[in-house]
Motif scaffolding. Structure first.
Motif, PDB file in Angstrom:
ATOM      1  N   ASP A  52       0.944  -1.058  -0.083  1.00  0.00           N
ATOM      2  CA  ASP A  52       0.079  -0.056  -0.167  1.00  0.00           C
ATOM      3  C   ASP A  52       0.907   1.168  -0.064  1.00  0.00           C
ATOM      4  O   ASP A  52       0.669   2.100   1.084  1.00  0.00           O
ATOM      5  CB  ASP A  52      -1.025  -0.017   1.344  1.00  0.00           C
ATOM      6  CG  ASP A  52      -0.141  -0.117   2.549  1.00  0.00           C
ATOM      7  OD1 ASP A  52       1.053  -0.559   2.589  1.00  0.00           O
ATOM      8  OD2 ASP A  52      -0.891   0.206   3.595  1.00  0.00           O
ATOM      9  N   PRO A  53       1.684   1.388  -0.759  1.00  0.00           N
ATOM     10  CA  PRO A  53       2.664   2.581  -1.251  1.00  0.00           C
ATOM     11  C   PRO A  53       1.995   3.951  -1.184  1.00  0.00           C
ATOM     12  O   PRO A  53       2.743   4.836  -0.750  1.00  0.00           O
ATOM     13  CB  PRO A  53       3.310   2.295  -2.614  1.00  0.00           C
ATOM     14  CG  PRO A  53       2.052   1.559  -3.256  1.00  0.00           C
ATOM     15  CD  PRO A  53       1.418   0.771  -2.207  1.00  0.00           C
ATOM     16  N   GLY A  99      -5.869   7.749  -0.595  1.00  0.00           N
ATOM     17  CA  GLY A  99      -5.563   6.156  -0.094  1.00  0.00           C
ATOM     18  C   GLY A  99      -6.435   5.931   1.267  1.00  0.00           C
ATOM     19  O   GLY A  99      -6.086   4.684   1.839  1.00  0.00           O
ATOM     20  N   GLY A 100      -7.235   6.680   1.667  1.00  0.00           N
ATOM     21  CA  GLY A 100      -7.956   6.599   3.013  1.00  0.00           C
ATOM     22  C   GLY A 100      -6.874   6.929   4.126  1.00  0.00           C
ATOM     23  O   GLY A 100      -7.083   6.627   5.310  1.00  0.00           O
ATOM     24  N   ILE A 147      -3.335   2.835 -16.772  1.00  0.00           N
ATOM     25  CA  ILE A 147      -4.342   2.689 -15.774  1.00  0.00           C
ATOM     26  C   ILE A 147      -3.714   2.576 -14.630  1.00  0.00           C
ATOM     27  O   ILE A 147      -2.778   1.692 -14.470  1.00  0.00           O
ATOM     28  CB  ILE A 147      -5.559   1.368 -15.840  1.00  0.00           C
ATOM     29  CG1 ILE A 147      -6.127   1.484 -17.360  1.00  0.00           C
ATOM     30  CG2 ILE A 147      -6.196   1.282 -14.772  1.00  0.00           C
ATOM     31  CD1 ILE A 147      -7.035   0.524 -17.549  1.00  0.00           C
ATOM     32  N   TRP A 148      -4.094   3.100 -13.360  1.00  0.00           N
ATOM     33  CA  TRP A 148      -3.437   2.986 -12.290  1.00  0.00           C
ATOM     34  C   TRP A 148      -4.662   2.753 -10.979  1.00  0.00           C
ATOM     35  O   TRP A 148      -5.553   3.630 -11.134  1.00  0.00           O
ATOM     36  CB  TRP A 148      -2.676   4.346 -11.608  1.00  0.00           C
ATOM     37  CG  TRP A 148      -2.014   4.077 -10.516  1.00  0.00           C
ATOM     38  CD1 TRP A 148      -1.811   3.001  -9.588  1.00  0.00           C
ATOM     39  CD2 TRP A 148      -1.703   5.217  -9.513  1.00  0.00           C
ATOM     40  NE1 TRP A 148      -1.225   3.312  -8.656  1.00  0.00           N
ATOM     41  CE2 TRP A 148      -1.051   4.588  -8.228  1.00  0.00           C
ATOM     42  CE3 TRP A 148      -1.683   6.655  -9.676  1.00  0.00           C
ATOM     43  CZ2 TRP A 148      -0.644   5.338  -7.447  1.00  0.00           C
ATOM     44  CZ3 TRP A 148      -0.979   7.373  -8.584  1.00  0.00           C
ATOM     45  CH2 TRP A 148      -0.425   6.719  -7.599  1.00  0.00           C
ATOM     46  N   ILE A 149      -4.612   1.573 -10.409  1.00  0.00           N
ATOM     47  CA  ILE A 149      -5.734   1.270  -9.538  1.00  0.00           C
ATOM     48  C   ILE A 149      -4.685   1.279  -7.978  1.00  0.00           C
ATOM     49  O   ILE A 149      -4.292   0.504  -7.628  1.00  0.00           O
ATOM     50  CB  ILE A 149      -6.224  -0.223  -9.834  1.00  0.00           C
ATOM     51  CG1 ILE A 149      -6.919   0.047 -11.012  1.00  0.00           C
ATOM     52  CG2 ILE A 149      -7.332  -0.410  -8.408  1.00  0.00           C
ATOM     53  CD1 ILE A 149      -7.407  -1.504 -11.219  1.00  0.00           C
ATOM     54  N   PRO A 150      -5.024   2.331  -7.160  1.00  0.00           N
ATOM     55  CA  PRO A 150      -4.036   2.571  -6.010  1.00  0.00           C
ATOM     56  C   PRO A 150      -4.756   1.977  -4.918  1.00  0.00           C
ATOM     57  O   PRO A 150      -5.932   1.449  -4.998  1.00  0.00           O
ATOM     58  CB  PRO A 150      -4.032   4.125  -5.742  1.00  0.00           C
ATOM     59  CG  PRO A 150      -4.771   4.778  -7.189  1.00  0.00           C
ATOM     60  CD  PRO A 150      -5.664   3.678  -7.758  1.00  0.00           C
ATOM     61  N   ASP A 151      -3.895   1.720  -3.965  1.00  0.00           N
ATOM     62  CA  ASP A 151      -4.414   1.266  -2.522  1.00  0.00           C
ATOM     63  C   ASP A 151      -5.223   2.199  -2.063  1.00  0.00           C
ATOM     64  O   ASP A 151      -5.325   3.269  -2.147  1.00  0.00           O
ATOM     65  CB  ASP A 151      -3.267   0.858  -1.896  1.00  0.00           C
ATOM     66  CG  ASP A 151      -2.550   2.072  -1.355  1.00  0.00           C
ATOM     67  OD1 ASP A 151      -2.389   2.670  -0.460  1.00  0.00           O
ATOM     68  OD2 ASP A 151      -1.489   2.189  -2.324  1.00  0.00           O
ATOM     69  N   ASP A 152      -6.504   1.549  -1.738  1.00  0.00           N
ATOM     70  CA  ASP A 152      -7.488   2.421  -0.881  1.00  0.00           C
ATOM     71  C   ASP A 152      -8.366   1.687   0.074  1.00  0.00           C
ATOM     72  O   ASP A 152      -8.975   0.877  -0.442  1.00  0.00           O
ATOM     73  CB  ASP A 152      -8.472   3.315  -1.883  1.00  0.00           C
ATOM     74  CG  ASP A 152      -9.252   4.218  -1.338  1.00  0.00           C
ATOM     75  OD1 ASP A 152      -9.528   4.079   0.046  1.00  0.00           O
ATOM     76  OD2 ASP A 152      -9.776   5.207  -2.083  1.00  0.00           O
ATOM     77  N   TRP A 153      -8.024   1.866   1.232  1.00  0.00           N
ATOM     78  CA  TRP A 153      -8.494   0.976   2.469  1.00  0.00           C
ATOM     79  C   TRP A 153      -9.947   1.522   2.744  1.00  0.00           C
ATOM     80  O   TRP A 153     -10.797   0.621   3.170  1.00  0.00           O
ATOM     81  CB  TRP A 153      -7.761   1.189   3.564  1.00  0.00           C
ATOM     82  CG  TRP A 153      -6.487   0.671   3.749  1.00  0.00           C
ATOM     83  CD1 TRP A 153      -5.490   1.621   3.610  1.00  0.00           C
ATOM     84  CD2 TRP A 153      -5.999  -0.773   3.902  1.00  0.00           C
ATOM     85  NE1 TRP A 153      -4.318   0.440   3.344  1.00  0.00           N
ATOM     86  CE2 TRP A 153      -4.629  -0.769   3.787  1.00  0.00           C
ATOM     87  CE3 TRP A 153      -6.451  -1.807   3.997  1.00  0.00           C
ATOM     88  CZ2 TRP A 153      -3.909  -1.848   3.986  1.00  0.00           C
ATOM     89  CZ3 TRP A 153      -5.926  -3.132   4.134  1.00  0.00           C
ATOM     90  CH2 TRP A 153      -4.580  -3.168   4.087  1.00  0.00           C
ATOM     91  N   ALA A 227       9.378  -1.859   1.978  1.00  0.00           N
ATOM     92  CA  ALA A 227       8.257  -1.228   2.723  1.00  0.00           C
ATOM     93  C   ALA A 227       7.535  -2.115   3.388  1.00  0.00           C
ATOM     94  O   ALA A 227       7.494  -3.416   3.039  1.00  0.00           O
ATOM     95  CB  ALA A 227       7.542  -0.095   1.954  1.00  0.00           C
ATOM     96  N   CYS A 228       6.539  -1.791   4.353  1.00  0.00           N
ATOM     97  CA  CYS A 228       5.577  -2.704   4.848  1.00  0.00           C
ATOM     98  C   CYS A 228       4.707  -3.206   3.763  1.00  0.00           C
ATOM     99  O   CYS A 228       4.189  -2.025   2.975  1.00  0.00           O
ATOM    100  CB  CYS A 228       4.759  -2.059   6.096  1.00  0.00           C
ATOM    101  SG  CYS A 228       3.849  -3.110   6.858  1.00  0.00           S
TER     102      CYS A 228
END
Length: 512
Positions: A52-53, A99-100, A147-153, A227-228
């Motif tokens: 989740d960068p 990303g929340g 296309i970019w689908i980012p992390d989003d909690w 990274a985590c």
């Protein structure tokens, strides 16, 4: 008798020397392999990760460097035809928390995520279900560069469902050369395409580290990816490769794939397109193969496939074919021009309209590279100087019979012996170098003047050097320069010695 044998021996030896000399000065043949320009026929660049960068970048943990490098690399490698040049960001809102995790998307993009671009591309957001429907329905007519689908909690299950619903649309986009970057999410769309691929929750126990494929395809380093992380992939990834990995759950367990993808990959779809060869030469056949089948592999027979040359050489041409019992349709095309061409195939498979494209870089015709060496066969006409025996008659200047003898015109070398009467002024034959303006003619008696005949092949070379080498490497080039000049001079020496032997032999024969 013995004198006769000696005379003939010198004639034969002279002819042999002339022939060997002629072969020596002939250009050495070499094999030329046209350099293939880049082609997108294998699919586009993909990076999928369980990290989740975005969230960690907002927290100041440095993962923006990873995002910036991947976005730039995927953007540059994407070769989707008719791209609008934008980055389509799916499943998050422009002005919502990033990303929340807090932070504003506008500032994060300009100050962190797009910093590797000299000119930052436009980022367009598609957040709601309706916006995603609009995006996927119009992706063929107006495709983004990536296309970019980012992390989003905070992403809802309904949004995840939209990705899964459009799994084949995503696949067709990638297979046409489009770029895809996706961070931690459910990856239900991936499992739809690759049932053997499973995304699992878990991680953040160290690492990960970049693999050789991650380094080669996207320039990733351990520092970029460490990274985590919160998820990993197992199972059958198809053509996707492991880009980052780590031991999980402990060091004694197997290594898992934290990121998968590749610089030029394809995803399963009910309609795919391949080309062969990948780097065709103009004037040769290109085979386009379309395959229509369900995702479980059931062939679709009787599907009409239409292939249009969307751009490039022969733009506007249309070809059609029908799939056979194996769901395969084959079309052969040919062009006489070099350049980049886009072939767009359309078909209706299982009631769904499908469109996929392939970009082909046509190399120049091979004939343009092979014609130049054939013109250098002119030096083989240097056998004509065997008629220049007249200069050798200067050894017998006291004999005035040479000009009056009619034998010279009757010799088998008659075409040039008509000049014999003028050769009685032997000293004037030294003007021959001035006549070496004739390298452009194939009657190159003047080629006996070694320094000037070397110019003839050289005038041919520039026609093959009108080519830009700044953006590619041809590998080791054919050897030129001093070695070829030495061969030429040695060949000329042998020819002249041979001519001398023949001349002496003929003089002895005539006056014996």
């Amino acid at each position: 008798m013995i004198r006769f044998i000696r005379t003939r021996f010198m004639s034969v030896l002279g002819l042999v020397l002339v022939l060997v000399g002629g072969l020596t000065i002939l250009p050495q043949s070499s094999t030329f392999t046209p350099v293939a320009l880049a082609t997108s026929s294998g699919g586009g660049p993909i990076v999928l990760d369980g990290m989740d960068p975005v969230c960690h970048a907002v927290f100041g943990e440095g993962t923006e460097n990873y995002i910036a490098k991947v976005l730039k690399s995927v953007y540059d490698q994407s070769s989707i035809p008719s791209s609008n040049g934008e980055i389509a960001i799916l499943g998050v809102a422009n002005m919502s928390s990033s990303g929340g995790c807090g932070g504003d998307w506008n500032s994060e993009l300009s100050t962190k995520f797009l910093t590797q671009f000299d000119t930052q591309p436009t980022a367009t957001f598609f957040s709601t279900e309706e916006e995603l429907d609009t995006f996927f329905s119009g992706i063929v007519a107006n495709p983004p560069q990536i296309i970019w689908i980012p992390d989003d909690w905070g992403r809802s299950s309904a949004i995840h469902a939209k990705f899964t619903e459009n799994a084949e649309v995503i696949a067709d986009y990638v297979n046409s050369g489009g770029g895809l970057f996706a961070n931690y999410n459910t990856f239900g769309w991936l499992t739809t395409l690759l049932p053997g691929a499973v995304f699992n929750d878990g991680g953040c126990n160290g690492g990960p580290i970049a693999t050789e494929d991650g380094s080669n395809d996207f320039g990733l380093t351990d520092a970029d990816v460490t990274a985590c992380w919160h998820g990993y992939f197992t199972g059958d990834f198809g053509t996707l490769k492991t880009l980052a990995e780590w031991e999980y759950p402990t060091g004694s367990e197997s290594i898992v794939a934290v990121s998968i993808g590749g610089g030029e990959v394809s995803l399963p779809s009910s309609f795919t397109l391949t080309i062969s060869p990948e780097s065709p030469n103009a004037g040769e056949d290109l085979t386009i193969t379309a395959v229509a089948q369900t995702l479980d592999g059931t062939p679709q027979e009787g599907v009409t496939v239409t292939v249009t040359v969307s751009s490039g050489p022969d733009a506007g041409q249309v070809f059609t074919a029908t799939t056979d019992a194996s769901g395969i349709a084959t079309i052969k095309v040919r062009t006489e021009s070099e350049g980049s061409a886009v072939y767009t195939a359309t078909a209706t498979v299982a009631g769904v309209e499908k469109t996929v494209s392939a970009t082909v870089a046509w190399n120049p015709p091979t004939t343009t590279t092979t014609e130049a060496p054939t013109t250098t066969e002119a030096p083989t006409t240097t056998e004509a100087p065997t008629t220049t025996e007249a200069p050798t008659t200067t050894e017998a200047p006291t004999t005035t019979e040479a000009p009056t003898t009619t034998e010279a015109p009757t010799t088998t070398e008659a075409p040039t012996t008509t000049e014999a009467p003028t050769t009685t002024e032997a000293p004037t034959t030294t003007e021959a170098p001035t006549t070496t303006e004739a390298p452009t003619t194939t009657e190159a008696p003047a080629t006996t003047v070694a320094p000037t005949t070397t110019e003839a092949p050289a005038t041919e070379v520039p026609t093959t050097t009108v080519h830009d080498h700044s953006s590619h490497d041809h590998g080791e080039l054919p050897k030129t320069g001093s070695s070829s000049n030495s061969n030429f001079l040695f060949g000329i020496l042998l020819i002249n010695i041979g001519i001398l032997f023949i001349g002496i032999s003929e003089i002895k024969r005539r006056y014996s």
